[in-house]
Design a protein around this motif. Structure first.
Motif, PDB file in Angstrom:
ATOM      1  N   ASP A  38       0.815  -1.213   0.000  1.00 27.06           N
ATOM      2  CA  ASP A  38       0.000   0.000   0.000  1.00 27.06           C
ATOM      3  C   ASP A  38       0.852   1.268   0.000  1.00 27.06           C
ATOM      4  OD1 ASP A  38       0.921  -0.684   2.568  1.00 27.06           O
ATOM      5  OD2 ASP A  38      -0.628   0.552   3.526  1.00 27.06           O
ATOM      6  N   LYS A  39       2.175   1.117   0.042  1.00 28.30           N
ATOM      7  CA  LYS A  39       3.064   2.285   0.096  1.00 28.30           C
ATOM      8  C   LYS A  39       4.021   2.328  -1.103  1.00 28.30           C
ATOM      9  CE  LYS A  39       2.987   2.882   5.124  1.00 28.30           C
ATOM     10  NZ  LYS A  39       1.946   1.879   5.397  1.00 28.30           N
ATOM     11  N   GLN A  40       3.611   1.728  -2.209  1.00 28.10           N
ATOM     12  CA  GLN A  40       4.473   1.718  -3.392  1.00 28.10           C
ATOM     13  C   GLN A  40       4.249   2.939  -4.288  1.00 28.10           C
ATOM     14  OE1 GLN A  40       7.006  -0.690  -3.507  1.00 28.10           O
ATOM     15  NE2 GLN A  40       6.069  -0.763  -1.455  1.00 28.10           N
ATOM     16  N   ASP A  41       3.073   3.527  -4.202  1.00 23.42           N
ATOM     17  CA  ASP A  41       2.826   4.756  -4.965  1.00 23.42           C
ATOM     18  C   ASP A  41       3.585   5.895  -4.302  1.00 23.42           C
ATOM     19  OD1 ASP A  41       1.776   6.637  -6.743  1.00 23.42           O
ATOM     20  OD2 ASP A  41       0.061   7.029  -5.433  1.00 23.42           O
ATOM     21  N   CYS A  42       4.403   6.596  -5.080  1.00 22.83           N
ATOM     22  CA  CYS A  42       5.240   7.653  -4.522  1.00 22.83           C
ATOM     23  C   CYS A  42       5.702   8.579  -5.642  1.00 22.83           C
ATOM     24  CB  CYS A  42       6.448   7.063  -3.782  1.00 22.83           C
ATOM     25  SG  CYS A  42       7.520   6.080  -4.853  1.00 22.83           S
ATOM     26  N   LEU A  43       6.272   9.699  -5.267  1.00 21.75           N
ATOM     27  CA  LEU A  43       6.716  10.674  -6.253  1.00 21.75           C
ATOM     28  C   LEU A  43       7.769  10.093  -7.186  1.00 21.75           C
ATOM     29  CD1 LEU A  43       6.430  13.739  -7.040  1.00 21.75           C
ATOM     30  CD2 LEU A  43       8.522  14.098  -5.712  1.00 21.75           C
ATOM     31  N   SER A  44       8.753   9.366  -6.640  1.00 17.41           N
ATOM     32  CA  SER A  44       9.823   8.836  -7.488  1.00 17.41           C
ATOM     33  C   SER A  44       9.282   7.811  -8.490  1.00 17.41           C
ATOM     34  CB  SER A  44      10.937   8.228  -6.633  1.00 17.41           C
ATOM     35  OG  SER A  44      10.461   7.163  -5.836  1.00 17.41           O
ATOM     36  N   ALA A  45       8.334   6.962  -8.069  1.00 16.97           N
ATOM     37  CA  ALA A  45       7.755   5.972  -8.982  1.00 16.97           C
ATOM     38  C   ALA A  45       6.966   6.661 -10.099  1.00 16.97           C
ATOM     39  CB  ALA A  45       6.857   5.008  -8.208  1.00 16.97           C
ATOM     40  N   ARG A  46       6.201   7.678  -9.746  1.00 11.77           N
ATOM     41  CA  ARG A  46       5.446   8.417 -10.764  1.00 11.77           C
ATOM     42  C   ARG A  46       6.397   9.129 -11.730  1.00 11.77           C
ATOM     43  NH1 ARG A  46       0.394  11.327  -7.510  1.00 11.77           N
ATOM     44  NH2 ARG A  46      -0.255   9.497  -6.296  1.00 11.77           N
ATOM     45  N   ALA A  47       7.481   9.683 -11.172  1.00 11.98           N
ATOM     46  CA  ALA A  47       8.454  10.376 -12.023  1.00 11.98           C
ATOM     47  C   ALA A  47       9.127   9.408 -12.987  1.00 11.98           C
ATOM     48  CB  ALA A  47       9.492  11.078 -11.161  1.00 11.98           C
ATOM     49  N   GLN A  48       9.442   8.206 -12.513  1.00  6.35           N
ATOM     50  CA  GLN A  48      10.132   7.237 -13.369  1.00  6.35           C
ATOM     51  C   GLN A  48       9.229   6.728 -14.496  1.00  6.35           C
ATOM     52  OE1 GLN A  48      11.386   4.561 -10.313  1.00  6.35           O
ATOM     53  NE2 GLN A  48      13.053   5.909  -9.646  1.00  6.35           N
ATOM     54  N   GLN A  49       7.921   6.761 -14.292  1.00  2.92           N
ATOM     55  CA  GLN A  49       7.006   6.379 -15.365  1.00  2.92           C
ATOM     56  C   GLN A  49       7.050   7.404 -16.496  1.00  2.92           C
ATOM     57  OE1 GLN A  49       3.182   5.960 -13.497  1.00  2.92           O
ATOM     58  NE2 GLN A  49       3.682   3.994 -12.546  1.00  2.92           N
ATOM     59  N   ARG A  50       7.216   8.663 -16.141  1.00  2.00           N
ATOM     60  CA  ARG A  50       7.227   9.734 -17.142  1.00  2.00           C
ATOM     61  C   ARG A  50       8.625  10.031 -17.653  1.00  2.00           C
ATOM     62  NH1 ARG A  50       4.445  15.699 -16.219  1.00  2.00           N
ATOM     63  NH2 ARG A  50       5.341  16.733 -18.054  1.00  2.00           N
TER      64      ARG A  50
END
Length: 221
Positions: A38-50
């Motif tokens: 439940d704590k995998q969504d984060c700024l760095s993960a979102r940034a790496q997708q883009r």
């Protein structure tokens, strides 16, 4: 008016180039993954997708909003990490705190110089500890007072970068940040729907060109 919960919005870039990203982190979003699914969504993960390959350089607390710097590649990460280590990255925050703190004269900066240590029995909390704490220095300046609410809007500049430094220092001098679920009493927590702490300014030399860069993002409170 309560700040809107925008932690689910797509990641927003204040600046992007071939070497660095300056991102807007909403309150409530982790900077890096935590423990558990439940704590995998984060700024760095979102940034790496883009921006594939984007690398974290520093962090803000989950409850804090504002500017976060990321590197586009490992060399930029190394250079920026060294700049943070050598205190060559200038950071400024805005907070709203409980009580009447200082004079809002628009120019005088004061200091909170109190050593901070981990509170091992109540991790991740931190405490002021004269014997075991690491030297920790925060500069602050009162911006305005709300006499009816008995609160003060302050500018903050952390000279050192200890975990929870601003939150611990302000609580220690009797002016906890509104909405702080870790260091404020229940009444101060209840005065805001979120932690009223925002990373508003970043100033640094570009890791590739050396060009001086300045970024500002106003808070929503």
């Amino acid at each position: 008016m309560a700040p809107a919960d925008d932690s689910a919005l797509p990641v927003q870039a204040v600046h992007e180039d071939a070497d660095i990203l300056v991102l807007r982190k909403p309150a409530g979003l982790l900077c890096v993954p935590g423990r558990g699914p439940d704590k995998q969504d984060c700024l760095s993960a979102r940034a790496q997708q883009r921006w594939p390959g984007a690398l974290i350089v520093h962090r803000l607390d989950q409850a804090t909003s504002g500017l976060v710097l990321m590197a586009r590649h490992i060399d930029a990460q190394r250079r920026l990490g060294l700049a943070f280590e050598q205190r060559q990255v200038h950071k400024r925050y805005v907070a709203v705190v409980q009580g009447h703190m200082g004079q809002a004269d628009g120019g005088t900066w004061a200091e909170i110089d109190l050593p901070i240590a981990a509170d091992w029995e109540r991790r991740p909390l931190r405490v002021i500890d004269a014997a075991l704490g690491k030297p920790s220095l925060t500069r602050w300046r009162a911006e305005s007072h709300d006499e009816s609410a008995s609160t003060t809007r302050v500018l903050l500049e952390p000279v050192t970068g200890r975990t929870h430094q601003l939150r611990v220092h302000l609580a220690a001098v009797g002016h906890a940040i509104l909405g702080d679920a870790l260091y404020a009493d229940a009444a101060t927590q209840a005065l805001a729907p979120r932690l009223l702490l925002h990373a508003s300014d970043l100033a640094l030399a570009h890791p590739a060109t050396g060009e001086p860069l300045q970024f500002h993002l106003a808070p929503d409170f």
